[in-house]
Design a protein around this motif. Structure first.
Motif, PDB file in Angstrom:
ATOM      1  N   ALA A 127       0.891  -1.191  -0.036  1.00  0.00           N
ATOM      2  CA  ALA A 127       0.084   0.113  -0.040  1.00  0.00           C
ATOM      3  C   ALA A 127       0.789   1.285   0.081  1.00  0.00           C
ATOM      4  O   ALA A 127       0.700   2.299  -0.661  1.00  0.00           O
ATOM      5  N   LEU A 128       1.825   1.330   0.617  1.00  0.00           N
ATOM      6  CA  LEU A 128       2.551   2.402   0.927  1.00  0.00           C
ATOM      7  C   LEU A 128       3.461   2.754  -0.374  1.00  0.00           C
ATOM      8  O   LEU A 128       4.184   3.763  -0.599  1.00  0.00           O
ATOM      9  N   ALA A 129       3.734   1.609  -1.013  1.00  0.00           N
ATOM     10  CA  ALA A 129       4.395   1.689  -2.286  1.00  0.00           C
ATOM     11  C   ALA A 129       3.577   2.143  -3.465  1.00  0.00           C
ATOM     12  O   ALA A 129       4.009   2.352  -4.445  1.00  0.00           O
ATOM     13  N   GLY A 130       2.246   2.596  -3.224  1.00  0.00           N
ATOM     14  CA  GLY A 130       1.308   2.973  -4.095  1.00  0.00           C
ATOM     15  C   GLY A 130       0.535   1.902  -4.830  1.00  0.00           C
ATOM     16  O   GLY A 130      -0.390   2.379  -5.910  1.00  0.00           O
ATOM     17  N   GLU A 131       0.706   0.724  -4.416  1.00  0.00           N
ATOM     18  CA  GLU A 131      -0.108  -0.214  -5.291  1.00  0.00           C
ATOM     19  C   GLU A 131      -1.403  -0.455  -4.673  1.00  0.00           C
ATOM     20  O   GLU A 131      -1.893   0.012  -3.564  1.00  0.00           O
ATOM     21  N   LYS A 132      -2.426  -0.805  -5.675  1.00  0.00           N
ATOM     22  CA  LYS A 132      -3.684  -1.314  -5.405  1.00  0.00           C
ATOM     23  C   LYS A 132      -4.005  -2.580  -4.723  1.00  0.00           C
ATOM     24  O   LYS A 132      -3.393  -3.627  -5.531  1.00  0.00           O
ATOM     25  N   VAL A 133      -4.457  -2.820  -3.654  1.00  0.00           N
ATOM     26  CA  VAL A 133      -4.348  -4.245  -2.903  1.00  0.00           C
ATOM     27  C   VAL A 133      -5.477  -4.764  -2.937  1.00  0.00           C
ATOM     28  O   VAL A 133      -6.552  -4.133  -2.295  1.00  0.00           O
ATOM     29  N   THR A 134      -5.585  -5.845  -3.450  1.00  0.00           N
ATOM     30  CA  THR A 134      -6.701  -6.800  -3.190  1.00  0.00           C
ATOM     31  C   THR A 134      -6.050  -8.213  -2.831  1.00  0.00           C
ATOM     32  O   THR A 134      -5.532  -8.680  -3.807  1.00  0.00           O
ATOM     33  N   GLU A 135      -6.322  -8.615  -1.839  1.00  0.00           N
ATOM     34  CA  GLU A 135      -5.607  -9.798  -1.212  1.00  0.00           C
ATOM     35  C   GLU A 135      -6.487 -10.233  -0.018  1.00  0.00           C
ATOM     36  O   GLU A 135      -6.843  -9.487   0.815  1.00  0.00           O
TER      37      GLU A 135
END
Length: 325
Positions: A127-135
């Protein structure tokens, strides 16, 4: 001597609002770091946000923010905010905390603390790297979270770690480990588990006082309140203090607080609390560093012969440099 020398903010004898001037002094005194805590006083992020303005250039860290008192997304948002205020100099310290803090005080669930910490670490790194997280993690599921404004420089993440399993997780997946309530000799055992390349951070409680009896009386209350917490009891069992602390645990479990305090041996107090005159305290802190501690975070406690603001100055790297001159 370590290049890192931290201070706990705000200070034990004053509110955050009254800490501004002393926090602003820290860089000039040689302190490289300012670290917050989060128990039942200030939250873990507000002091760091203010210190980013009050003490420009200093590294800021949380030691620690619990992973089960906020949702993962909110934790990411708070961390991103401070990372934006202090680019490249914010360290997010997270940890499992304790049943009292998570369940009794915050109406949360203290279940699978190792897995929850691991899962939160893995989520935050994305998340802090800017990724969209679905997991779907073991302890929670995230569906489509993405920070509106990810920090240009993601913060380093360090873990509260007291025993081998969490120390190894910190070494393998995080940027460092934070420990607490240990002696200089204990550092060697913790360092052996964390490995040589892991930043090892510890808060050290310091009372600048030559009145040994008074310090021990004050310290016993602090030690009993921490060492009876299951995670700290297990930590000190692992460190080899199980038998010597058994009478304290038995008295505490029986509800006899005074007997529990009396059962804490002097040598345990002297092992875990840094005390004496300022020069003696500085020498003791250097013992921790010599045994493998990278970042001491000093926490001057009231009760000594000098006020906290003077203790902050007398324990500083600038004062420590004079010892070597």
């Amino acid at each position: 001597m370590t290049r890192n020398w931290g201070m706990t903010i705000p200070f034990y004898d004053r509110s955050l609002a009254r800490s501004r001037e002393l926090i602003a002094e820290l860089p000039g005194l040689g302190y490289t770091d300012a670290w917050s805590a989060e128990v039942n006083g200030v939250d873990g992020f507000t002091p760091l946000a203010l210190a980013a303005e009050w003490a420009p250039g200093i590294r800021l860290g949380s030691a620690i923010v619990p992973v089960s008192t906020r949702g993962p997304g909110l934790l990411a948002m708070s961390a991103a905010t401070v990372a934006d205020l202090a680019p490249g100099r914010f360290v997010l310290g997270i940890g499992a905390s304790s049943p009292a803090i998570v369940e009794r005080w915050n109406a949360g669930s203290f279940t699978k603390p190792y897995a929850r910490t691991r899962d939160t670490l893995r989520f935050l790194k994305k998340a802090l790297a800017g990724e969209k997280v679905t997991e779907a993690y073991e302890t929670f599921e995230i569906k489509g979270f993405k920070l509106e404004r990810a920090p240009k420089t993601p913060p380093k993440i360090v873990l509260a770690a007291l025993r081998p399993r969490m120390l190894r997780l910190a070494a393998e997946e995080a940027d460092g480990a934070i420990t607490n309530w240990l002696s200089p000799a204990d550092v060697r055992k913790v360092r052996a588990e964390a490995g040589p390349g892991t930043e090892l951070i510890a808060r050290l409680f310091v009372c600048v006082s030559e009145d040994t009896d008074k310090v021990r009386e004050l310290a016993r209350w602090m030690l009993a309140s921490y060492l009876t917490v299951p995670v700290y009891a297990a930590f000190h069992d692992w460190l080899g203090r199980g038998e010597i602390l058994r009478p304290m645990h038995e008295a505490w479990a029986a509800g006899d607080r005074q007997a529990a305090l009396k059962a804490i041996p002097d040598e345990v107090v002297d092992d875990l609390i840094v005390h004496g005159d300022a020069a003696t305290c500085r020498a003791r802190i250097r013992e921790y560093v010599a045994n493998g501690l990278d970042t001491p975070i000093l926490a001057p406690i009231p009760g000594g012969e000098i006020p906290i603001d003077q203790a902050v100055r007398d324990l500083s790297p600038k004062a420590a440099e004079a010892d070597r001159a």
